[in-house]
Design a protein around this motif. Structure first.
Motif, PDB file in Angstrom:
ATOM      1  N   ALA A 154       4.869 -10.629  11.195  1.00 16.04           N
ATOM      2  CA  ALA A 154       4.193 -10.860  10.178  1.00 16.04           C
ATOM      3  C   ALA A 154       2.745 -10.679  10.383  1.00 16.04           C
ATOM      4  CB  ALA A 154       3.615 -12.174   9.758  1.00 16.04           C
ATOM      5  N   ALA A 155       2.736 -10.470  10.865  1.00 20.35           N
ATOM      6  CA  ALA A 155       1.143 -10.272  11.070  1.00 20.35           C
ATOM      7  C   ALA A 155       0.817  -8.672  11.600  1.00 20.35           C
ATOM      8  CB  ALA A 155       0.871 -10.287  13.028  1.00 20.35           C
ATOM      9  N   PHE A 156       1.312  -8.067  12.093  1.00 22.41           N
ATOM     10  CA  PHE A 156       1.670  -6.005  11.706  1.00 22.41           C
ATOM     11  C   PHE A 156       1.582  -5.884  10.195  1.00 22.41           C
ATOM     12  CE2 PHE A 156       4.488  -3.088   9.516  1.00 22.41           C
ATOM     13  CZ  PHE A 156       3.938  -1.589   9.802  1.00 22.41           C
ATOM     14  N   PHE A 157       2.110  -6.527   8.843  1.00 27.39           N
ATOM     15  CA  PHE A 157       1.088  -6.268   8.466  1.00 27.39           C
ATOM     16  C   PHE A 157      -0.240  -6.305   7.697  1.00 27.39           C
ATOM     17  CE2 PHE A 157       6.055  -7.087   7.833  1.00 27.39           C
ATOM     18  CZ  PHE A 157       6.480  -5.793   6.950  1.00 27.39           C
ATOM     19  N   VAL A 158      -0.602  -7.948   8.635  1.00 29.31           N
ATOM     20  CA  VAL A 158      -2.165  -7.530   7.877  1.00 29.31           C
ATOM     21  C   VAL A 158      -2.772  -6.373   8.980  1.00 29.31           C
ATOM     22  CG1 VAL A 158      -3.682  -9.609   8.376  1.00 29.31           C
ATOM     23  CG2 VAL A 158      -1.247 -10.277   7.615  1.00 29.31           C
ATOM     24  N   TRP A 159      -2.197  -5.931  10.411  1.00 22.75           N
ATOM     25  CA  TRP A 159      -3.336  -5.191  11.037  1.00 22.75           C
ATOM     26  C   TRP A 159      -2.915  -3.814  10.546  1.00 22.75           C
ATOM     27  CZ3 TRP A 159      -6.209  -4.747  14.630  1.00 22.75           C
ATOM     28  CH2 TRP A 159      -6.425  -3.094  15.330  1.00 22.75           C
ATOM     29  N   MET A 160      -2.143  -3.393   9.820  1.00 25.85           N
ATOM     30  CA  MET A 160      -1.883  -2.257   8.995  1.00 25.85           C
ATOM     31  C   MET A 160      -2.923  -2.261   7.711  1.00 25.85           C
ATOM     32  SD  MET A 160      -0.313  -0.118  11.384  1.00 25.85           S
ATOM     33  CE  MET A 160      -0.589   1.506  10.070  1.00 25.85           C
ATOM     34  N   ALA A 161      -2.987  -3.399   6.645  1.00 26.55           N
ATOM     35  CA  ALA A 161      -3.461  -3.103   6.228  1.00 26.55           C
ATOM     36  C   ALA A 161      -5.540  -3.460   5.878  1.00 26.55           C
ATOM     37  CB  ALA A 161      -3.609  -4.668   4.993  1.00 26.55           C
ATOM     38  N   PHE A 162      -5.708  -4.091   6.974  1.00 26.68           N
ATOM     39  CA  PHE A 162      -7.251  -4.461   7.410  1.00 26.68           C
ATOM     40  C   PHE A 162      -7.633  -3.369   8.455  1.00 26.68           C
ATOM     41  CE2 PHE A 162     -10.556  -6.882   8.603  1.00 26.68           C
ATOM     42  CZ  PHE A 162     -11.924  -6.975   7.567  1.00 26.68           C
ATOM     43  N   MET A 163      -7.092  -2.924   9.267  1.00 25.99           N
ATOM     44  CA  MET A 163      -7.656  -1.882  10.538  1.00 25.99           C
ATOM     45  C   MET A 163      -8.189  -0.946   9.716  1.00 25.99           C
ATOM     46  SD  MET A 163      -9.215  -1.656  13.024  1.00 25.99           S
ATOM     47  CE  MET A 163      -9.823  -0.369  14.588  1.00 25.99           C
ATOM     48  N   ARG A 164      -8.850  -0.436   9.989  1.00 28.07           N
ATOM     49  CA  ARG A 164      -9.752   0.756   9.716  1.00 28.07           C
ATOM     50  C   ARG A 164     -10.905   1.697  10.533  1.00 28.07           C
ATOM     51  NH1 ARG A 164      -6.103   0.951   6.161  1.00 28.07           N
ATOM     52  NH2 ARG A 164      -6.526   1.858   4.380  1.00 28.07           N
ATOM     53  N   GLU A 165     -11.319   2.854  10.632  1.00 30.25           N
ATOM     54  CA  GLU A 165     -12.589   3.431  11.541  1.00 30.25           C
ATOM     55  C   GLU A 165     -13.983   2.903  11.056  1.00 30.25           C
ATOM     56  OE1 GLU A 165     -12.829   7.400  11.883  1.00 30.25           O
ATOM     57  OE2 GLU A 165     -10.009   7.445  11.775  1.00 30.25           O
ATOM     58  N   PRO A 166     -14.996   2.723  11.313  1.00 29.47           N
ATOM     59  CA  PRO A 166     -16.042   1.809  10.951  1.00 29.47           C
ATOM     60  C   PRO A 166     -16.748   2.973  10.120  1.00 29.47           C
ATOM     61  CG  PRO A 166     -16.599   1.947  13.416  1.00 29.47           C
ATOM     62  CD  PRO A 166     -14.920   3.052  12.919  1.00 29.47           C
ATOM     63  N   ARG A 167     -16.502   4.008   9.561  1.00 32.38           N
ATOM     64  CA  ARG A 167     -17.411   5.292   8.851  1.00 32.38           C
ATOM     65  C   ARG A 167     -16.387   4.926   7.517  1.00 32.38           C
ATOM     66  NH1 ARG A 167     -21.061   8.723  10.973  1.00 32.38           N
ATOM     67  NH2 ARG A 167     -21.709   8.816  12.928  1.00 32.38           N
ATOM     68  N   HIS A 168     -14.995   4.771   7.617  1.00 32.39           N
ATOM     69  CA  HIS A 168     -13.688   5.393   6.762  1.00 32.39           C
ATOM     70  C   HIS A 168     -13.372   3.535   5.883  1.00 32.39           C
ATOM     71  CE1 HIS A 168     -14.050   9.193   7.101  1.00 32.39           C
ATOM     72  NE2 HIS A 168     -13.732   9.047   8.204  1.00 32.39           N
TER      73      HIS A 168
END
Length: 465
Positions: free
Chosen positions: A191-205
Motif C-alpha cells: 500500500a505504501a508504494f502507491f503513496v510514494w509514487m504519487a507524492f515524490m518529486r524533485e524539488p524543482r518539479h
C-alpha cells in the motif's frame, strides 16, 4: 495523477511531508527486518532449530543487504531515488509476505531452514538501496543546517519500528501464530508504494513547492538537481578519482566503521534482545514485545535529540567537525552502559539500563552517521557514498547475530554476548575522537571542475550556494 508544474505562491513546507514519508518507509523497512526476532522463538520451537541455526537465519538479511549496497547505490545514481525506492518497496514487501507461508509448505527442519534463509536473503538484497535513497532524498530536499534533524529522524526509524511493531507482532503471534506479522507488514508495504509514487518529486518539479521554499533549499546548500535526468546521465560524473576518494579517505573510513559499531547495537536489539528476554529472563513472547517499547522509544528520542543538538551546535558557531562528532562520542559512551545488564538480575532494571543505553546510541546515530555522509559525500556519487557507508556498517548485521548465537551456545548464557556488543560502543567513540580528523566534503577530481561548471551553467542554477 496529473499535477500542474506551477508551484504555489505562498510559503510551503513540502520537504516536511517528504521527510515524514521517508520516515514511514524507513519504519516499514526496519519492521520487515526486525519482526523475525519476535516470531523467532515460535519459529525455533515449531521447526526445532538450534540457537546457531536461528542466528544464521537472523543474519541472512544482512548478508544480502551488504552485497546489494554497491549495486543499489549505482542504481540510485543512475535511475534516481523515486523509481528505485518504489520498485524495491513492492518487491521487498512481497518477500515479507512470502515468509509467512513457509509453514504451509515445509515442516522438515532442513527444508524450512533453507527457505527461510533464502527469503530473508532476498529481502536484504532488495531492501539494500533504501537507506542510501533516504540520504539522497535528504540531500536533495534539505539545506545543510536542517540535515542533522532530517537525517536523525529517518536514522531513528528503527526504534519507532520496534516501538510500534514489536508489541503488535507479539500480540499477533500470541493470538494468531508467528506468520501473521509477516502478512500484515507485507500488505502495508504494498500500500505504501502507491503513496510514494504519487507524492515524490524533485524539488524543482513538485507542484506544491513554493518559490520561497525552493530558494530556501538551494541557498542552504540543498542539491535539488541530483535526481534530474541531465545530472544522472552526465557521462563523467563518476570518475576513478571519485571512487578512490570514497575508498581511501580516512575521515570516511572512520564514518564507515562508526556506522559498523552503531549497526552492531541495532542488530543485537532487533534480533537477539527479544529472544534474550524470553529465553534468559523468562518473559513470554507478548511481554517481551512490550518490554522492547521503552528502549525503542528512548532510542528514537535520542536520535531526534542528537540531530537537533548537532544542528544547534553548528548554528552556535561550532565547527562542522565537532558539531557532528561530539554528540556521537558522548552518545556511544552512554550506550556502553548496556554492559551493566550482564550483572543485573531485575528485569525492570535491565529494561531501564537498555533504555538509557539506546538513548545514547540514538544520540550517536542522529548526529554522527548518516548526517556525516550527507555533509561529506561528493554530489556526483551520493548514492555510491551512502552505499559504501551502509555496506561496511551492515557487515555488523552479519557478524553480530552469528557471533552472538555462538557465544550463547558456547557459554550457555548471554553475559559475554552483552560484553561483546558493548565493546563496539567504546571502539566507535575512540575512532571519532582520535582518528577521524576534520569532517569536510570530499571533492571530485579537480580536472573535472570545468565540466561541473558547464553542467551547472546549462542547468540554469549556481554550482553551489
Amino acid at each position: 495523477m496529473v499535477w500542474s508544474k506551477k508551484g504555489p505562491e505562498k510559503k510551503s513546507y513540502v520537504r516536511i511531508g517528504i521527510l515524514l514519508m521517508i520516515l514511514f518507509l524507513s519504519v516499514v523497512a526496519y519492521a520487515d527486518r526486525s519482526i523475525l526476532s519476535i516470531s523467532g522463538s515460535a519459529i525455533k520451537d515449531e521447526f526445532g532449530l538450534s540457537s546457531i541455526q536461528l542466528g544464521f537465519i537472523l543474519s541472512a538479511f544482512s548478508w544480502a543487504y551488504v552485497i546489494g549496497q554497491i549495486p543499489g547505490g549505482l542504481f540510485l545514481d543512475r535511475f534516481g531515488a523515486k523509481r528505485v525506492y518504489g520498485v524495491t518497496l513492492v518487491l521487498w514487501s512481497l518477500s515479507t509476505l512470502a515468509m509467512g507461508f513457509v509453514g504451509e509448505f515445509e515442516r522438515g527442519m532442513a527444508s524450512a531452514l533453507m527457505i527461510m534463509f533464502s527469503l530473508r536473503f532476498l529481502l536484504g538484497l532488495i531492501e539494500a538501496p533504501s537507506f542510501p535513497a533516504n540520504a539522497r532524498v535528504t540531500i536533495m530536499w534539505f539545506p545543510k543546517a536542517e540535515r542533522g534533524r532530517a537525517s536523525s529522524l529517518f536514522a531513528s526509524s528503527q526504534y519507532f519500528a520496534v516501538a510500534i511493531f514489536s508489541p503488535l507482532s507479539g500480540w499477533l503471534v500470541s493470538e494468531f501464530g508467528w506468520q501473521w506479522p509477516f502478512f500484515v507488514l507485507g500488505i502495508i508495504g504494498v500500500a505504501a508504494f502507491f503513496v510514494w509514487m504519487a507524492f515524490m518529486r524533485e524539488p524543482r518539479h513538485h507542484p506544491l513547492v513554493s518559490q520561497q521554499e525552493l530558494d530556501h533549499i538551494i541557498d542552504g546548500g540543498g542539491l535539488v538537481d541530483i535526481d534530474s535526468v541531465h545530472e544522472r546521465k552526465a557521462k563523467s560524473r563518476l570518475s576513478r578519482a571519485t571512487v578512490n576518494g570514497l575508498l581511501t579517505n580516512r575521515m570516511l573510513w572512520c564514518a564507515y566503521l562508526g556506522q559498523y559499531c552503531i549497526i552492531a547495537l541495532s542488530y543485537f536489539f532487533i534480533t537477539w534482545f527479544p529472544i534474550y528476554l524470553v529465553q534468559a529472563r523468562g518473559m513470554d513472547i507478548l511481554h517481551a514485545g512490550f518490554a522492547t517499547i521503552a528502549p525503542a522509544l528512548c532510542g528514537f528520542a535520542g536520535g531526534i535529540f542528537g540531530g537537533y543538538i548537532s544542528d544547534y551546535l553548528l548554528l552556535k558557531g561550532w565547527s562542522l567537525s565537532w558539531a557532528r562528532k561530539a554528540p556521537y562520542i558522548v552518545g556511544m559512551l552512554m550506550a556502553a552502559t548496556l554492559i551493566g545488564a550482564a550483572v543485573i538480575d531485575s528485569n525492570v532494571w535491565i529494561v531501564a539500563i537498555m533504555s538509557f543505553a539506546f538513548f545514547g546510541k540514538g544520540v550517536a546515530a542522529g548526529a554522527g552517521t548518516w548526517t556525516v555522509i550527507s555533509d561529506t559525500a561528493p554530489k556526483e556519487a551520493v548514492g555510491l557514498a551512502g552505499a559504501i557507508f551502509n555496506c561496511v556498517g551492515n557487515i555488523a548485521g552479519i557478524v553480530t547475530p552469528i557471533l552472538f548465537g555462538y557465544i550463547v551456545a558456547i557459554t550457555g548464557d548471554y553475559s559475554m554476548g552483552l560484553l561483546f556488543v558493548g565493546a563496539h560502543c567504546i571502539l566507535g567513540a575512540l575512532l571519532f575522537l582520535f582518528v577521524m580528523g576534520p569532517i569536510e566534503r570530499v571533492r571530485k577530481d579537480p580536472t573535472d571542475a570545468a565540466h561541473e561548471k558547464s553542467v551547472a551553467f546549462k542547468a540554469g542554477h549556481p554550482l553551489s550556494r
